[in-house]
Design a protein around this motif. Structure first.
Motif, PDB file in Angstrom:
ATOM      1  N   LEU A 290       0.842  -1.197   0.000  1.00  0.00           N
ATOM      2  CA  LEU A 290       0.000   0.000   0.000  1.00  0.00           C
ATOM      3  C   LEU A 290       0.879   1.248   0.000  1.00  0.00           C
ATOM      4  O   LEU A 290       1.801   1.359   0.801  1.00  0.00           O
ATOM      5  CB  LEU A 290      -0.883   0.000   1.257  1.00  0.00           C
ATOM      6  N   MET A 291       0.583   2.164  -0.920  1.00  0.00           N
ATOM      7  CA  MET A 291       1.185   3.501  -0.888  1.00  0.00           C
ATOM      8  C   MET A 291       0.043   4.460  -0.574  1.00  0.00           C
ATOM      9  O   MET A 291      -0.941   4.524  -1.318  1.00  0.00           O
ATOM     10  CB  MET A 291       1.785   3.861  -2.252  1.00  0.00           C
ATOM     11  N   ILE A 292       0.168   5.176   0.522  1.00  0.00           N
ATOM     12  CA  ILE A 292      -0.928   6.048   0.940  1.00  0.00           C
ATOM     13  C   ILE A 292      -0.394   7.461   1.149  1.00  0.00           C
ATOM     14  O   ILE A 292       0.689   7.645   1.695  1.00  0.00           O
ATOM     15  CB  ILE A 292      -1.635   5.466   2.191  1.00  0.00           C
ATOM     16  N   TYR A 293      -1.139   8.433   0.663  1.00  0.00           N
ATOM     17  CA  TYR A 293      -0.632   9.810   0.653  1.00  0.00           C
ATOM     18  C   TYR A 293      -1.795  10.784   0.849  1.00  0.00           C
ATOM     19  O   TYR A 293      -2.967  10.433   0.654  1.00  0.00           O
ATOM     20  CB  TYR A 293       0.083  10.107  -0.678  1.00  0.00           C
TER      21      TYR A 293
ATOM     22  N   GLU B  34       1.746  18.965   0.701  1.00  0.00           N
ATOM     23  CA  GLU B  34       2.397  20.204   0.264  1.00  0.00           C
ATOM     24  C   GLU B  34       3.859  19.980  -0.143  1.00  0.00           C
ATOM     25  O   GLU B  34       4.494  20.856  -0.719  1.00  0.00           O
ATOM     26  CB  GLU B  34       2.308  21.258   1.374  1.00  0.00           C
ATOM     27  N   LEU B  35       4.391  18.780   0.143  1.00  0.00           N
ATOM     28  CA  LEU B  35       5.797  18.505  -0.173  1.00  0.00           C
ATOM     29  C   LEU B  35       5.974  17.668  -1.448  1.00  0.00           C
ATOM     30  O   LEU B  35       7.074  17.592  -1.982  1.00  0.00           O
ATOM     31  CB  LEU B  35       6.473  17.768   0.995  1.00  0.00           C
ATOM     32  N   VAL B  36       4.890  17.025  -1.894  1.00  0.00           N
ATOM     33  CA  VAL B  36       4.991  16.115  -3.039  1.00  0.00           C
ATOM     34  C   VAL B  36       3.937  16.461  -4.085  1.00  0.00           C
ATOM     35  O   VAL B  36       2.746  16.211  -3.877  1.00  0.00           O
ATOM     36  CB  VAL B  36       4.806  14.641  -2.595  1.00  0.00           C
ATOM     37  N   PRO B  37       4.349  17.036  -5.229  1.00  0.00           N
ATOM     38  CA  PRO B  37       3.373  17.290  -6.300  1.00  0.00           C
ATOM     39  C   PRO B  37       2.735  15.978  -6.769  1.00  0.00           C
ATOM     40  O   PRO B  37       3.427  14.958  -6.901  1.00  0.00           O
ATOM     41  CB  PRO B  37       4.223  17.906  -7.412  1.00  0.00           C
TER      42      PRO B  37
ATOM     43  N   ASP C 112      -8.130  15.855   1.939  1.00  0.00           N
ATOM     44  CA  ASP C 112      -7.846  16.951   2.890  1.00  0.00           C
ATOM     45  C   ASP C 112      -6.586  16.736   3.731  1.00  0.00           C
ATOM     46  O   ASP C 112      -6.324  17.506   4.646  1.00  0.00           O
ATOM     47  CB  ASP C 112      -9.034  17.202   3.845  1.00  0.00           C
ATOM     48  N   ALA C 113      -5.823  15.693   3.451  1.00  0.00           N
ATOM     49  CA  ALA C 113      -4.638  15.424   4.271  1.00  0.00           C
ATOM     50  C   ALA C 113      -3.404  16.087   3.671  1.00  0.00           C
ATOM     51  O   ALA C 113      -3.224  16.072   2.453  1.00  0.00           O
ATOM     52  CB  ALA C 113      -4.408  13.924   4.378  1.00  0.00           C
ATOM     53  N   ASN C 114      -2.575  16.647   4.559  1.00  0.00           N
ATOM     54  CA  ASN C 114      -1.280  17.150   4.092  1.00  0.00           C
ATOM     55  C   ASN C 114      -0.230  16.042   4.258  1.00  0.00           C
ATOM     56  O   ASN C 114      -0.565  14.888   4.561  1.00  0.00           O
ATOM     57  CB  ASN C 114      -0.901  18.453   4.819  1.00  0.00           C
ATOM     58  N   HIS C 115       1.048  16.367   4.102  1.00  0.00           N
ATOM     59  CA  HIS C 115       2.110  15.362   4.162  1.00  0.00           C
ATOM     60  C   HIS C 115       2.136  14.647   5.517  1.00  0.00           C
ATOM     61  O   HIS C 115       2.452  13.464   5.599  1.00  0.00           O
ATOM     62  CB  HIS C 115       3.469  16.051   3.912  1.00  0.00           C
TER      63      HIS C 115
ATOM     64  N   LYS D 201      -2.034  15.972   9.302  1.00  0.00           N
ATOM     65  CA  LYS D 201      -2.506  16.797  10.426  1.00  0.00           C
ATOM     66  C   LYS D 201      -4.036  16.843  10.410  1.00  0.00           C
ATOM     67  O   LYS D 201      -4.643  17.144   9.385  1.00  0.00           O
ATOM     68  CB  LYS D 201      -1.926  18.202  10.282  1.00  0.00           C
ATOM     69  N   ASN D 202      -4.635  16.496  11.519  1.00  0.00           N
ATOM     70  CA  ASN D 202      -6.107  16.470  11.699  1.00  0.00           C
ATOM     71  C   ASN D 202      -6.819  15.432  10.838  1.00  0.00           C
ATOM     72  O   ASN D 202      -8.057  15.418  10.798  1.00  0.00           O
ATOM     73  CB  ASN D 202      -6.731  17.855  11.449  1.00  0.00           C
ATOM     74  N   THR D 203      -6.072  14.589  10.136  1.00  0.00           N
ATOM     75  CA  THR D 203      -6.732  13.538   9.338  1.00  0.00           C
ATOM     76  C   THR D 203      -6.176  12.159   9.706  1.00  0.00           C
ATOM     77  O   THR D 203      -6.340  11.191   8.961  1.00  0.00           O
ATOM     78  CB  THR D 203      -6.525  13.777   7.826  1.00  0.00           C
TER      79      THR D 203
END
Length: 218
Positions: free
Chosen positions: A154-157, A162-165, A191-194, A197-199
């Protein structure tokens, strides 16, 4: 359950490594190693995503270990640009396997920089059955060594990383999905960042679902 998490020191190539370990009561339990984000950006094994991932494996009756790379926390040595950290991860996996010689499955997981080390370890250790790479950074690190990728995972993102286009993730997905015989699931968390946070809850729900589904296959 938490009172069964113990602090251990694992012999590593740069000295002893600080780790947290939980041993499942289940006979022939599966094992999992969880790897920390980048030490030079404040990453440790006590990072929230790492700890939550560790607990998710615990709740699925895995014997699980998370470790501080060299120079982090109480671990000896100093940062080694990924080479030494890979050797640290290999030593931690050796230790985990010795503690659970009758394990039924072997998983490796890592967050951010830890996902790179996890994937490099995967290429060297044929006994690893599954992987979970959280917030991989194919724009920073070259993942072309995954050819072919030896096992499904699994690759989850985060959708708002904000760090990976996003195109780098899409490109990696295309490369890996072209390979026969394995299935690498790419999952986005809205809605998740790298750092999720909060997700984190959504991240852990996805991990729990994947671990339950895939560990049942063995």
């Amino acid at each position: 359950m938490d009172n069964k998490i113990v602090e251990v020191f694992i012999p590593g190539p740069a000295g002893r490594m600080e780790a947290k370990y939980y041993k499942s009561d289940k006979i022939t339990s599966p094992i999992a190693l969880v790897l920390q984000p980048h030490p030079q950006y404040g990453g440790t094994m006590n990072n929230k995503v790492v700890v939550d991932t560790f607990h998710t494996f615990m709740e699925n009756q895995f014997s699980v270990c998370r470790v501080n790379f060299r120079g982090v926390g109480k671990s000896d040595g100093e940062f080694d640009n990924g080479q030494g950290e890979l050797a640290d991860a290999a030593a931690a996996l050796d230790w985990l396997e010795r503690e659970n010689f009758d394990n039924s499955q072997c998983w490796v997981s890592g967050f951010s920089f830890g996902s790179l080390i996890a994937m490099q370890l995967l290429m060297r250790r044929p006994e690893i059955n599954r992987f979970i790479a959280i917030s991989p950074q194919p724009n920073v690190y070259d993942f072309s060594f995954l050819s072919p990728c030896p096992t499904s995972g699994l690759m989850i993102y985060g959708k708002k990383d904000e760090l990976v286009p996003l195109e780098y993730i899409v490109d990696l997905d295309k490369k890996l999905s072209a390979q026969k015989g394995i299935k690498v699931d790419f999952q986005a968390v809205n809605d998740a960042n790298h750092f999720f946070k909060n997700t984190e809850d959504n991240l852990m729900k996805n991990l729990d679902k994947y671990i339950k589904k895939e560990s049942a296959l063995f």
